[in-house]
Design an enzyme around this catalytic site. Structure first.
Site, PDB file in Angstrom:
ATOM      1  N   HIS A   1       0.874  -1.181   0.000  1.00  0.00           N
ATOM      2  CA  HIS A   1       0.000   0.000   0.000  1.00  0.00           C
ATOM      3  C   HIS A   1       0.906   1.225   0.000  1.00  0.00           C
ATOM      4  O   HIS A   1       1.937   1.247   0.651  1.00  0.00           O
ATOM      5  CB  HIS A   1      -0.892   0.019   1.245  1.00  0.00           C
ATOM      6  CG  HIS A   1      -2.083   0.909   1.110  1.00  0.00           C
ATOM      7  ND1 HIS A   1      -2.006   2.264   1.319  1.00  0.00           N
ATOM      8  CD2 HIS A   1      -3.371   0.652   0.763  1.00  0.00           C
ATOM      9  CE1 HIS A   1      -3.201   2.803   1.113  1.00  0.00           C
ATOM     10  NE2 HIS A   1      -4.050   1.846   0.773  1.00  0.00           N
TER      11      HIS A   1
ATOM     12  N   ASP B   1      -7.842  -5.428  -0.025  1.00  0.00           N
ATOM     13  CA  ASP B   1      -8.263  -6.296  -1.138  1.00  0.00           C
ATOM     14  C   ASP B   1      -7.869  -7.757  -0.948  1.00  0.00           C
ATOM     15  O   ASP B   1      -8.348  -8.621  -1.680  1.00  0.00           O
ATOM     16  CB  ASP B   1      -7.663  -5.771  -2.454  1.00  0.00           C
ATOM     17  CG  ASP B   1      -8.276  -4.431  -2.812  1.00  0.00           C
ATOM     18  OD1 ASP B   1      -7.540  -3.446  -2.937  1.00  0.00           O
ATOM     19  OD2 ASP B   1      -9.512  -4.370  -2.915  1.00  0.00           O
TER      20      ASP B   1
HETATM   21  C1  SDX Z   1      -6.297  -0.099  -2.847  1.00  0.00           C
HETATM   22  O1  SDX Z   1      -4.690   4.474  -1.942  1.00  0.00           O
HETATM   23  C2  SDX Z   1      -5.586   3.794  -1.353  1.00  0.00           C
HETATM   24  O2  SDX Z   1      -5.998   4.107  -0.242  1.00  0.00           O
HETATM   25  C3  SDX Z   1      -6.133   2.627  -2.117  1.00  0.00           C
HETATM   26  C4  SDX Z   1      -7.080   1.731  -1.334  1.00  0.00           C
HETATM   27  C5  SDX Z   1      -8.372   2.436  -1.068  1.00  0.00           C
HETATM   28  O3  SDX Z   1      -9.084   2.036  -0.134  1.00  0.00           O
HETATM   29  O4  SDX Z   1      -8.729   3.346  -1.863  1.00  0.00           O
HETATM   30  O5  SDX Z   1      -6.495   1.331  -0.120  1.00  0.00           O
HETATM   31  C6  SDX Z   1      -7.453   0.470  -2.123  1.00  0.00           C
HETATM   32  O6  SDX Z   1      -6.094   0.238  -3.982  1.00  0.00           O
HETATM   33  C7  SDX Z   1      -5.359  -1.018  -2.123  1.00  0.00           C
HETATM   34  C8  SDX Z   1      -4.165  -1.474  -3.010  1.00  0.00           C
HETATM   35  C9  SDX Z   1      -4.665  -2.604  -3.909  1.00  0.00           C
HETATM   36  N1  SDX Z   1      -3.621  -2.946  -4.905  1.00  0.00           N
HETATM   37  C10 SDX Z   1      -2.981  -4.123  -4.812  1.00  0.00           C
HETATM   38  O7  SDX Z   1      -3.092  -4.922  -3.892  1.00  0.00           O
HETATM   39  C11 SDX Z   1      -2.076  -4.411  -5.994  1.00  0.00           C
HETATM   40  C12 SDX Z   1      -0.764  -4.978  -5.478  1.00  0.00           C
HETATM   41  N2  SDX Z   1      -0.099  -3.924  -4.748  1.00  0.00           N
HETATM   42  C13 SDX Z   1       0.807  -3.116  -5.450  1.00  0.00           C
HETATM   43  O8  SDX Z   1       0.671  -2.970  -6.803  1.00  0.00           O
HETATM   44  C14 SDX Z   1       1.325  -1.928  -4.654  1.00  0.00           C
HETATM   45  O9  SDX Z   1       1.539  -2.319  -3.372  1.00  0.00           O
HETATM   46  C15 SDX Z   1       0.519  -0.648  -4.647  1.00  0.00           C
HETATM   47  C16 SDX Z   1       0.160  -0.229  -6.029  1.00  0.00           C
HETATM   48  C17 SDX Z   1      -0.692  -0.806  -3.828  1.00  0.00           C
HETATM   49  C18 SDX Z   1       1.405   0.387  -4.062  1.00  0.00           C
HETATM   50  O10 SDX Z   1       2.524   0.467  -4.947  1.00  0.00           O
HETATM   51  P1  SDX Z   1       3.737   1.380  -4.573  1.00  0.00           P
HETATM   52  O11 SDX Z   1       3.259   2.743  -4.288  1.00  0.00           O
HETATM   53  O12 SDX Z   1       4.832   1.216  -5.579  1.00  0.00           O
HETATM   54  O13 SDX Z   1       4.186   0.706  -3.198  1.00  0.00           O
HETATM   55  P2  SDX Z   1       5.457   1.067  -2.475  1.00  0.00           P
HETATM   56  O14 SDX Z   1       6.074   2.326  -2.968  1.00  0.00           O
HETATM   57  O15 SDX Z   1       5.167   0.979  -1.023  1.00  0.00           O
HETATM   58  O16 SDX Z   1       6.413  -0.150  -2.900  1.00  0.00           O
HETATM   59  C19 SDX Z   1       7.606  -0.281  -2.237  1.00  0.00           C
HETATM   60  C20 SDX Z   1       8.343  -1.422  -2.916  1.00  0.00           C
HETATM   61  C21 SDX Z   1       8.491  -1.240  -4.434  1.00  0.00           C
HETATM   62  O17 SDX Z   1       9.699  -1.871  -4.773  1.00  0.00           O
HETATM   63  P3  SDX Z   1      11.053  -0.942  -4.922  1.00  0.00           P
HETATM   64  O18 SDX Z   1      10.710   0.139  -5.917  1.00  0.00           O
HETATM   65  O19 SDX Z   1      11.312  -0.397  -3.540  1.00  0.00           O
HETATM   66  O20 SDX Z   1      12.095  -1.915  -5.400  1.00  0.00           O
HETATM   67  O21 SDX Z   1       7.601  -2.649  -2.762  1.00  0.00           O
HETATM   68  C22 SDX Z   1       7.305  -3.181  -4.026  1.00  0.00           C
HETATM   69  C23 SDX Z   1       7.392  -2.060  -5.025  1.00  0.00           C
HETATM   70  O22 SDX Z   1       7.756  -2.591  -6.305  1.00  0.00           O
HETATM   71  N3  SDX Z   1       5.942  -3.712  -3.946  1.00  0.00           N
HETATM   72  C24 SDX Z   1       5.604  -4.960  -4.210  1.00  0.00           C
HETATM   73  C25 SDX Z   1       4.217  -5.019  -3.982  1.00  0.00           C
HETATM   74  N4  SDX Z   1       3.782  -3.827  -3.601  1.00  0.00           N
HETATM   75  C26 SDX Z   1       4.854  -3.011  -3.594  1.00  0.00           C
HETATM   76  N5  SDX Z   1       6.313  -6.050  -4.609  1.00  0.00           N
HETATM   77  C27 SDX Z   1       5.620  -7.188  -4.787  1.00  0.00           C
HETATM   78  N6  SDX Z   1       4.278  -7.332  -4.572  1.00  0.00           N
HETATM   79  C28 SDX Z   1       3.560  -6.267  -4.174  1.00  0.00           C
HETATM   80  N7  SDX Z   1       2.253  -6.395  -3.986  1.00  0.00           N
END
Ligand code: SDX
Length: 390
Positions: free
Chosen positions: A270, A328
């Site tokens: 998140h 989710d």
């Molecule tokens: C919702 O914003 C909200 O409030 C949204 C929500 C709401 O109620 O409206 O909460 C609802 O959308 C929840 C999120 C649902 N999406 C998913 O579950 C999809 C899987 N999650 C990811 O795609 C991701 O975690 C995000 C999109 C949610 C957040 O992405 P970010 O902003 O890139 O996350 P981050 O910056 O904290 O990531 C840090 C690191 C990154 O790697 P590096 O760049 O540091 O190398 O963690 C990695 C990311 O690539 N990472 C993951 C990951 N989520 C983040 N790696 C593997 N699997 C994952 N799920």
């Protein structure tokens, strides 16, 4: 600094900069709606009380609640011309595609909604959106499966009415199971609002131009659809089905860690929460309760999800990047146990989030100092001055 344009990092779009509706502390895993902890609201209120709270800032007393529920019930039906819109879609259209179209089309039926300066008209639009989203969502499902539309039955409560419109048919008597209705009501509460997430910011930015609320909510639905946002619940269940067995969890954990693999663990991570998403904990509890009450406590996908969460939370990659289950991760399993088809998970999310979008939109429009949102960009193109001499 590109030389041509200077980027003012302090510039904040005035459409989304301040709000009194929802507070999140991502490090502590805290979520408050109008100051109340989500844990208390989800276990002690129903969705109509939470809608009243988000819109008005206080929980309703019994008179206020009855009045609110009655007004919502007065708007549950769609204009018959709008019902005809569904017929223009392919039967296999994704329900979110239908909802984007039909919700936006509400603009064509309530011209007074264009007058967003009028608080009475804004309130009417709010009631119409909250009341009609379940009808539109259920109709999108019925259209998809080729069954006749089931019109709202206002003897039923808000959530029971939605289940009735989803699952009743002209051929059979349908009485919503109270266990399912209560669990669905909690799912709606947990999804109702979440500060300035992508879709809420979309609604605010669209609204800041003076666009009518139906068009703004349609924009929010479109943004929510993405798998990185609200589409993650559907993607998460599909991922669990693909993993299939506990023996394959590590293969997918390794894929999620591999920067060369676009696969991400759906339902994990998140942008704001760097601790447990409190909604994920509540959703896991709801899962346990519902599966036990429905005699599905051996549900294979729930067991798989629990093991996946356990393994991921012991893995250095997820620990170091503070990746925890989000709302989710379990919502798809609960919805599936309630009989909601996977294709409808994100539509249910949109139906629940409508009250949050509307509350945030109304808060912004009511602010006399509000201006159109206008984010800027850091120009990284080539700094040219003159064209080459021909
Ligand atoms: C919702 O914003 C909200 O409030 C949204 C929500 C709401 O109620 O409206 O909460 C609802 O959308 C929840 C999120 C649902 N999406 C998913 O579950 C999809 C899987 N999650 C990811 O795609 C991701 O975690 C995000 C999109 C949610 C957040 O992405 P970010 O902003 O890139 O996350 P981050 O910056 O904290 O990531 C840090 C690191 C990154 O790697 P590096 O760049 O540091 O190398 O963690 C990695 C990311 O690539 N990472 C993951 C990951 N989520 C983040 N790696 C593997 N699997 C994952 N799920």
């Amino acid at each position: 600094q590109s030389g041509l344009f200077t980027y003012d990092p302090g510039f904040v779009s005035t459409a989304s900069s301040k709000s009194a509706i929802t507070f999140i502390d991502g490090d502590e895993g805290v979520l408050l709606y109008r100051g109340y902890p989500i844990e208390q609201l989800a276990t002690r209120c129903d969705f109509m009380e939470v809608c009243y709270l988000l819109l008005n800032g206080e929980l309703p007393d019994s008179t206020q609640k009855n009045q609110f529920v009655t007004t919502v019930k007065n708007h549950t039906m769609l204009h018959e011309q709008l019902v005809k819109f569904f017929g223009g879609f392919r039967r296999d259209a994704h329900p979110m595609a239908v909802m984007v179209g039909v919700v936006g089309a509400l603009s064509a039926f309530y011209h007074e909604a264009m007058d967003i300066a009028d608080a009475i008209h804004r309130e009417e639009s709010a009631f119409r959106l909250i009341a009609k989203l379940p009808t539109i969502t259920a109709m999108a499902y019925k259209y998809n499966i080729g069954q006749p539309f089931i019109y709202p039955h206002n003897d039923l409560g808000y959530t029971e009415n939605f289940l009735y419109m989803m699952f009743a048919t002209p051929a059979e008597k349908y009485v919503p199971n109270p266990i399912i209705a209560r669990a669905m009501d909690r799912i709606l509460i947990l999804h109702a609002d979440h500060e300035q997430n992508a879709s809420t910011s979309t609604v605010r930015l669209a609204g800041s131009s003076g666009a009518n609320p139906f068009a703004c909510i349609s924009a929010g639905i479109a943004c929510l659809w993405g798998p990185a946002h609200g589409g993650a619940n559907e993607a998460c269940l599909n991922m669990l089905e693909e993993i299939g067995d506990i023996s394959r969890i590590n293969e997918y954990i390794n894929r999620a860690k591999d920067k060369n693999d676009p696969f991400r663990l759906m339902g994990f991570g998140h942008r704001v929460y760097k601790n447990f998403d409190p909604r994920a904990n509540l959703m896991r509890e709801t899962c346990h309760e519902v599966l036990n009450e429905l005699g599905l406590h051996n549900d294979r996908l729930f067991k798989l999800a629990l093991e996946l969460e356990k393994i991921a939370l012991e893995d250095d990659y997820f620990i170091s990047k503070k990746l925890y289950p989000n709302v989710d991760f379990y919502s798809g399993i609960v919805q599936r146990a309630l009989g909601i088809p996977t294709s409808m998970f994100t539509s249910v999310f949109a139906m629940a989030r409508t009250v949050g979008w509307v509350a945030q939109w109304n808060e912004m429009i009511s602010d006399p100092e509000q201006k159109i949102g206008r984010p800027r960009q850091l120009y990284i193109g080539t700094p040219r001055r003159d064209m080459p001499k021909s």
